[in-house]
Motif scaffolding. Structure first.
Motif, PDB file in Angstrom:
ATOM      1  N   PRO A 138       0.796  -1.232   0.000  1.00  0.00           N
ATOM      2  CA  PRO A 138       0.000   0.000   0.000  1.00  0.00           C
ATOM      3  C   PRO A 138       0.829   1.283   0.000  1.00  0.00           C
ATOM      4  O   PRO A 138       0.339   2.332  -0.401  1.00  0.00           O
ATOM      5  CB  PRO A 138      -0.836  -0.094   1.280  1.00  0.00           C
ATOM      6  N   ASP A 139       2.094   1.207   0.400  1.00  0.00           N
ATOM      7  CA  ASP A 139       2.928   2.413   0.420  1.00  0.00           C
ATOM      8  C   ASP A 139       3.580   2.702  -0.927  1.00  0.00           C
ATOM      9  O   ASP A 139       4.320   3.677  -1.075  1.00  0.00           O
ATOM     10  CB  ASP A 139       3.991   2.323   1.510  1.00  0.00           C
ATOM     11  N   GLY A 140       3.323   1.881  -1.945  1.00  0.00           N
ATOM     12  CA  GLY A 140       3.853   2.114  -3.279  1.00  0.00           C
ATOM     13  C   GLY A 140       5.258   1.589  -3.499  1.00  0.00           C
ATOM     14  O   GLY A 140       5.875   1.839  -4.530  1.00  0.00           O
ATOM     15  N   ALA A 141       5.781   0.841  -2.538  1.00  0.00           N
ATOM     16  CA  ALA A 141       7.127   0.268  -2.660  1.00  0.00           C
ATOM     17  C   ALA A 141       7.107  -0.973  -3.545  1.00  0.00           C
ATOM     18  O   ALA A 141       6.055  -1.580  -3.751  1.00  0.00           O
ATOM     19  CB  ALA A 141       7.669  -0.081  -1.282  1.00  0.00           C
ATOM     20  N   PRO A 142       8.258  -1.369  -4.091  1.00  0.00           N
ATOM     21  CA  PRO A 142       8.330  -2.583  -4.902  1.00  0.00           C
ATOM     22  C   PRO A 142       7.952  -3.813  -4.079  1.00  0.00           C
ATOM     23  O   PRO A 142       8.018  -3.758  -2.867  1.00  0.00           O
ATOM     24  CB  PRO A 142       9.803  -2.642  -5.309  1.00  0.00           C
ATOM     25  N   PRO A 143       7.593  -4.893  -4.740  1.00  0.00           N
ATOM     26  CA  PRO A 143       7.719  -5.149  -6.174  1.00  0.00           C
ATOM     27  C   PRO A 143       6.572  -4.533  -6.968  1.00  0.00           C
ATOM     28  O   PRO A 143       5.514  -4.246  -6.438  1.00  0.00           O
ATOM     29  CB  PRO A 143       7.670  -6.674  -6.253  1.00  0.00           C
ATOM     30  N   PHE A 144       6.832  -4.369  -8.285  1.00  0.00           N
ATOM     31  CA  PHE A 144       5.848  -3.819  -9.203  1.00  0.00           C
ATOM     32  C   PHE A 144       5.532  -4.870 -10.269  1.00  0.00           C
ATOM     33  O   PHE A 144       6.424  -5.553 -10.756  1.00  0.00           O
ATOM     34  CB  PHE A 144       6.386  -2.586  -9.937  1.00  0.00           C
ATOM     35  N   THR A 145       4.270  -4.943 -10.651  1.00  0.00           N
ATOM     36  CA  THR A 145       3.903  -5.703 -11.841  1.00  0.00           C
ATOM     37  C   THR A 145       3.938  -4.711 -12.994  1.00  0.00           C
ATOM     38  O   THR A 145       3.300  -3.654 -12.925  1.00  0.00           O
ATOM     39  CB  THR A 145       2.501  -6.324 -11.713  1.00  0.00           C
ATOM     40  N   VAL A 146       4.706  -5.042 -14.021  1.00  0.00           N
ATOM     41  CA  VAL A 146       4.909  -4.115 -15.131  1.00  0.00           C
ATOM     42  C   VAL A 146       4.656  -4.801 -16.466  1.00  0.00           C
ATOM     43  O   VAL A 146       4.686  -6.027 -16.567  1.00  0.00           O
ATOM     44  CB  VAL A 146       6.339  -3.523 -15.136  1.00  0.00           C
TER      45      VAL A 146
END
Length: 89
Positions: free
Chosen positions: A31-39
């Motif tokens: 929820p804080d926007g930290a990784p990991p990311f799905t891209v």
């Protein structure tokens, strides 16, 4: 590093034969926007889960548009300079 869906992940690639890779961030699990990311990678159209390294950074669409405009303007300026030199004896 923090991101939100719709931002861009830019991974810088060292060397003169390579350019940066770009991926649209589709999902950010924490929820804080930290990784990991799905891209989704722009060059391959493939989705992946990414834990970005030190060679990566996040840009908003507005930041990326401004960067692309500066790069395009610089390319035009360089071409004008090159063409101007060719005409000079």
């Amino acid at each position: 590093m923090h991101a939100k869906p719709g931002d861009w992940l830019i991974v810088e690639i060292a060397g003169t034969a390579h350019s940066a890779r770009r991926a649209r961030i589709l999902d950010v699990s924490p929820p804080d926007g930290a990784p990991p990311f799905t891209v989704r990678w722009l060059d391959t159209d493939r989705e992946s889960l990414v834990f970005p390294g030190a060679d990566a950074h996040v840009m908003t669409q507005e930041e990326l548009d401004a960067l692309d405009a500066r790069v395009a303007a610089r390319a035009v300026e360089v071409q004008r300079h090159i063409l101007g030199r060719r005409r000079t004896p």
